[in-house]
Design an enzyme around this catalytic site. Structure first.
Site, PDB file in Angstrom:
ATOM      1  N   ASN A   9       0.789  -1.549   0.331  1.00  0.00           N
ATOM      2  CA  ASN A   9       0.290  -0.482   0.204  1.00  0.00           C
ATOM      3  C   ASN A   9       0.770   1.580  -0.229  1.00  0.00           C
ATOM      4  OD1 ASN A   9      -1.403   1.857   0.255  1.00  0.00           O
ATOM      5  ND2 ASN A   9      -1.734   1.593   2.366  1.00  0.00           N
ATOM      6  N   TRP A  10       0.753   2.281  -1.125  1.00  0.00           N
ATOM      7  CA  TRP A  10       1.747   2.812  -1.395  1.00  0.00           C
ATOM      8  C   TRP A  10       1.555   4.489  -0.677  1.00  0.00           C
ATOM      9  CZ3 TRP A  10       4.315   3.694  -6.492  1.00  0.00           C
ATOM     10  CH2 TRP A  10       5.242   2.423  -7.068  1.00  0.00           C
ATOM     11  N   LYS A  11      -0.247   4.639  -0.022  1.00  0.00           N
ATOM     12  CA  LYS A  11      -0.938   5.332   0.062  1.00  0.00           C
ATOM     13  C   LYS A  11      -0.619   6.717  -0.697  1.00  0.00           C
ATOM     14  CE  LYS A  11       0.560   3.300   5.001  1.00  0.00           C
ATOM     15  NZ  LYS A  11       0.226   3.114   6.160  1.00  0.00           N
ATOM     16  N   HIS A  91      -9.247   0.931   5.108  1.00  0.00           N
ATOM     17  CA  HIS A  91      -8.003   0.851   6.373  1.00  0.00           C
ATOM     18  C   HIS A  91      -8.472   2.359   6.951  1.00  0.00           C
ATOM     19  CE1 HIS A  91      -3.582   2.225   6.368  1.00  0.00           C
ATOM     20  NE2 HIS A  91      -3.394   0.903   6.031  1.00  0.00           N
ATOM     21  N   GLU A  93      -7.043   4.307   8.148  1.00  0.00           N
ATOM     22  CA  GLU A  93      -6.193   5.470   7.594  1.00  0.00           C
ATOM     23  C   GLU A  93      -7.708   6.623   6.751  1.00  0.00           C
ATOM     24  OE1 GLU A  93      -3.080   5.541   5.771  1.00  0.00           O
ATOM     25  OE2 GLU A  93      -1.667   5.044   7.851  1.00  0.00           O
ATOM     26  N   GLU A 161      -5.209  -5.364  10.848  1.00  0.00           N
ATOM     27  CA  GLU A 161      -4.297  -4.053  10.581  1.00  0.00           C
ATOM     28  C   GLU A 161      -4.010  -3.556  12.353  1.00  0.00           C
ATOM     29  OE1 GLU A 161      -1.922  -3.190   7.180  1.00  0.00           O
ATOM     30  OE2 GLU A 161      -3.841  -1.895   7.361  1.00  0.00           O
ATOM     31  N   GLY A 167       2.832   1.819  10.905  1.00  0.00           N
ATOM     32  CA  GLY A 167       3.513   3.142  10.423  1.00  0.00           C
ATOM     33  C   GLY A 167       5.022   3.301  12.135  1.00  0.00           C
ATOM     34  N   SER A 206       4.009  -2.389  10.286  1.00  0.00           N
ATOM     35  CA  SER A 206       5.064  -2.075  10.382  1.00  0.00           C
ATOM     36  C   SER A 206       6.195  -3.560  10.056  1.00  0.00           C
ATOM     37  CB  SER A 206       5.629  -1.739  11.963  1.00  0.00           C
ATOM     38  OG  SER A 206       5.014  -0.658  12.022  1.00  0.00           O
ATOM     39  N   GLY A 227       2.934  -0.870   4.246  1.00  0.00           N
ATOM     40  CA  GLY A 227       3.123   0.158   3.932  1.00  0.00           C
ATOM     41  C   GLY A 227       4.473   0.782   3.798  1.00  0.00           C
ATOM     42  N   GLY A 228       5.015   1.449   4.819  1.00  0.00           N
ATOM     43  CA  GLY A 228       6.504   1.700   4.373  1.00  0.00           C
ATOM     44  C   GLY A 228       7.511   1.487   3.453  1.00  0.00           C
TER      45      GLY A 228
HETATM   46  C1  PEP Z   1      -0.405   0.087   6.134  1.00  0.00           C
HETATM   47  O1  PEP Z   1      -0.472   1.316   5.747  1.00  0.00           O
HETATM   48  O2  PEP Z   1      -1.407  -0.770   5.321  1.00  0.00           O
HETATM   49  C2  PEP Z   1       0.398  -0.415   6.109  1.00  0.00           C
HETATM   50  C3  PEP Z   1       1.083  -1.670   7.324  1.00  0.00           C
HETATM   51  O3  PEP Z   1       1.756   0.288   7.007  1.00  0.00           O
HETATM   52  P1  PEP Z   1       3.556   0.187   6.996  1.00  0.00           P
HETATM   53  O4  PEP Z   1       3.433  -1.224   6.976  1.00  0.00           O
HETATM   54  O5  PEP Z   1       3.594   1.663   7.378  1.00  0.00           O
HETATM   55  O6  PEP Z   1       3.225  -0.005   8.951  1.00  0.00           O
END
Ligand code: PEP
Length: 246
Positions: A9-11, A91, A93, A161, A167, A206, A227-228
């Site tokens: 997920n590049w957000k 999600h 966010e 999640e 993050g 993470s 994500g990241g």
């Molecule tokens: C996400 O946004 O779905 C996520 C899991 O982010 P991260 O891996 O950066 O924690």
């Protein structure tokens, strides 16, 4: 047999230059698991060229309506038209930034399925809920409220999640992940019956190359939503390798 899935997920990250990372990922030897990248919607069409057939593409959200007066929104059919086969719904966010309720997430998920997209439905507790010991109750309620009707392993993936792990560099213990995934499998079976056995359960929060292998060894973890660490082909490639090896 559930096929494992590494989903990125590049957000709200990435302009055209980021497609080089996708091209690098696509040039890797074929993975034994499914690979999905959800870039910003602005990049979907061009990402389809860079990703080739090795990498599936997804949106990060869709509207529940098929079309109409919804300025700034994107319908599921538009995502499909731009090259997406999947879409993330619910999600945390989106839930926090846009006040999305379980009912809205359910409506979006059903719209996505109607447009032929596979839904990646996100659920997770926040830190207060974890500390209060209500994690399973919270997740059970989110699932009951947002599960799209008629979902199967072809049309639905569920991502656990924990909000406090997204993050932050924090992750639950492996026992905590196992507990929630076993609970989700049982709840899905209660809601859907036998088809629940085919629905993939992803862990997200993470995940990085250094912790991927131990997370993928947990029962009922069928992959990750990342994500990241999905923004760089080297990091995401290492996570794909860990999933292949699990
Ligand atoms: C996400 O946004 O779905 C996520 C899991 O982010 P991260 O891996 O950066 O924690």
């Amino acid at each position: 047999m559930r096929r494992k899935l590494a989903a990125g997920n590049w957000k709200m990250n990435g302009t055209q230059a980021a497609l080089a990372e996708l091209a690098t990922l696509a040039a890797r030897p074929a993975a034994g698991c499914d690979v999905l990248i959800c870039p910003p919607a602005t990049l979907l069409s061009r990402a389809a060229d860079a990703a080739g057939t090795a990498i599936a593409l997804g949106g990060q959200d869709c509207h529940a309506a098929t079309s109409g007066a919804h300025t700034g929104d994107i319908s599921a059919a538009m995502l499909a038209d731009a090259g997406a086969s999947h879409v993330i719904t619910g999600h945390s966010e989106r839930r926090s930034d846009h006040g999305e309720s379980d009912a809205m997430v359910k409506a979006k998920s059903e719209a996505a399925m109607a447009a032929g997209l596979t839904v990646v439905l996100c659920l997770g507790e926040d830190l207060d809920q974890r500390e209060a010991g209500t994690t399973l109750a919270v997740i059970g309620a989110q699932l009951a409220g947002s599960l799209p009707a008629g979902a199967t392993g072809d049309t639905l993936v569920v991502a656990y999640e924990p909000v406090w792990a997204i993050g932050t560099g924090l992750t639950p213990t492996l026992d905590q992940i196992a507990e929630v995934h076993a609970f989700l499998r049982a709840e899905l079976t209660g809601h859907l019956g036998a088809p629940a056995a085919d629905i993939r359960l992803l862990y997200g929060g993470s995940v990085k190359p250094s912790n991927a292998a131990e997370i993928f060894a947990v029962d009922d973890v069928d992959g990750a939503l990342v994500g990241g660490a999905s923004l760089k082909a080297a990091d995401f490639g290492a996570i794909i390798d860990a999933l292949d090896a699990a």
